[in-house]
Design a protein around this motif. Structure first.
Motif, PDB file in Angstrom:
ATOM      1  N   ARG A 145      -3.030   6.616   1.491  1.00  0.00           N
ATOM      2  CA  ARG A 145      -3.240   5.151   1.682  1.00  0.00           C
ATOM      3  C   ARG A 145      -4.834   4.750   1.739  1.00  0.00           C
ATOM      4  N   GLN A 159       0.828  -1.240  -0.029  1.00  0.00           N
ATOM      5  CA  GLN A 159       0.066   0.075  -0.008  1.00  0.00           C
ATOM      6  C   GLN A 159       0.954   1.365   0.013  1.00  0.00           C
ATOM      7  N   ASP A 160       1.927   1.362   0.934  1.00  0.00           N
ATOM      8  CA  ASP A 160       2.904   2.459   0.819  1.00  0.00           C
ATOM      9  C   ASP A 160       3.489   2.641  -0.580  1.00  0.00           C
ATOM     10  N   LEU A 211       2.131   1.867  -3.434  1.00  0.00           N
ATOM     11  CA  LEU A 211       1.180   2.384  -4.320  1.00  0.00           C
ATOM     12  C   LEU A 211       0.769   3.480  -4.106  1.00  0.00           C
ATOM     13  N   ALA A 212       0.587   4.079  -2.920  1.00  0.00           N
ATOM     14  CA  ALA A 212       0.312   5.578  -2.540  1.00  0.00           C
ATOM     15  C   ALA A 212       1.364   6.523  -3.130  1.00  0.00           C
ATOM     16  N   ILE A 257      -6.188   3.961  -1.766  1.00  0.00           N
ATOM     17  CA  ILE A 257      -5.438   2.659  -2.302  1.00  0.00           C
ATOM     18  C   ILE A 257      -6.109   1.602  -1.428  1.00  0.00           C
ATOM     19  N   ARG A 258      -6.395   1.801  -0.221  1.00  0.00           N
ATOM     20  CA  ARG A 258      -6.851   0.509   0.651  1.00  0.00           C
ATOM     21  C   ARG A 258      -8.381   0.343   0.051  1.00  0.00           C
ATOM     22  N   LEU A 310      -7.965  -1.449  -3.362  1.00  0.00           N
ATOM     23  CA  LEU A 310      -7.862  -2.935  -3.228  1.00  0.00           C
ATOM     24  C   LEU A 310      -9.226  -3.803  -2.536  1.00  0.00           C
TER      25      LEU A 310
END
Length: 216
Positions: free
Chosen positions: A51, A40-41, A43-44, A54-55, A58
């Motif tokens: 995040r 996640q980090d 991708l952010a 992104i979360r 997902l």
């Protein structure tokens, strides 16, 4: 391409949808490989966002079957296959056609006005495709927003609303949207069912062609 190229996303009201669309497209195109761990980090940083979107993206992609959460690893890519596309779009064609059929007698004049306004915005996506998936989702969901069933809309939400398309593909999709709206305006549930079913099945075939082109 470089890991930060073409992924930056503006922080506006459509942030979640745009992150979801770009991440879904990256998985379907093979940019993120089957079995790849999505952190996640990272991708952010890649998308230039916090995040939270992104979360959320997902979670939606897990529902769509494009990733899975593995203990001690987190989100892992599960590449979508032709079989997945066939299953998703066959189910969606039947369920969304049914939702529309049951909704047509309940759709209001205000809803029809809003649907026509969305079609104008969808036409603009022929030149600017980035907003297509978000607007397409709004159009489809509004069609059955009056449905007085609780489970069916939830099932449909879990199936997702496709990927960004080219201008030519968007124009074809919008053509079909107009035919669907015409059935709504004429209060013809049976024609609405047939047109929605045909629209979604054709879209599934289009996505198969997209996968072939991207992986060629």
């Amino acid at each position: 391409m470089e890991k930060n190229e073409g992924f930056r996303v503006d922080n506006h009201s459509t942030l979640h949808s745009r992150v979801l669309n770009k991440l879904r497209q990256a998985i379907m195109s093979g940019y993120f490989k089957d079995g790849e761990h999505l952190i996640q980090d990272e991708l952010a940083e890649l998308f230039g966002v916090s995040r939270m979107p992104i979360r959320e993206a997902l979670r939606q992609l897990e529902t769509e079957g494009m990733i899975e959460f593995v203990p001690h690893k987190g989100a892992v890519v599960r590449s979508i296959t032709f079989k997945d596309i066939e299953e998703i779009y066959t189910i969606r064609a039947m369920l969304e056609a049914l939702a529309l059929e049951k909704s047509i007698p309940l759709i209001t004049a205000e809803d029809i006005e809003e649907l026509n306004e969305l079609l104008i915005k969808l036409d603009e996506c022929v030149e600017k495709p980035d907003n297509f998936v978000s607007l397409n989702k709004q159009f489809h969901r509004l069609l059955y927003s009056r449905l007085n069933w609780t489970r069916l809309p939830k099932y449909l939400k879990s199936l997702g609303y496709g990927i960004p398309l080219t201008g030519k593909q968007i124009a074809k999709s919008n053509q079909e949207h107009r035919l669907i709206l015409e059935a709504v305006e004429k209060r013809d549930p049976k024609i609405g069912f047939k047109r929605m079913q045909a629209h979604i099945l054709r879209t599934g075939k289009q996505i198969k062609h997209y996968l072939i082109e991207k992986k060629a």
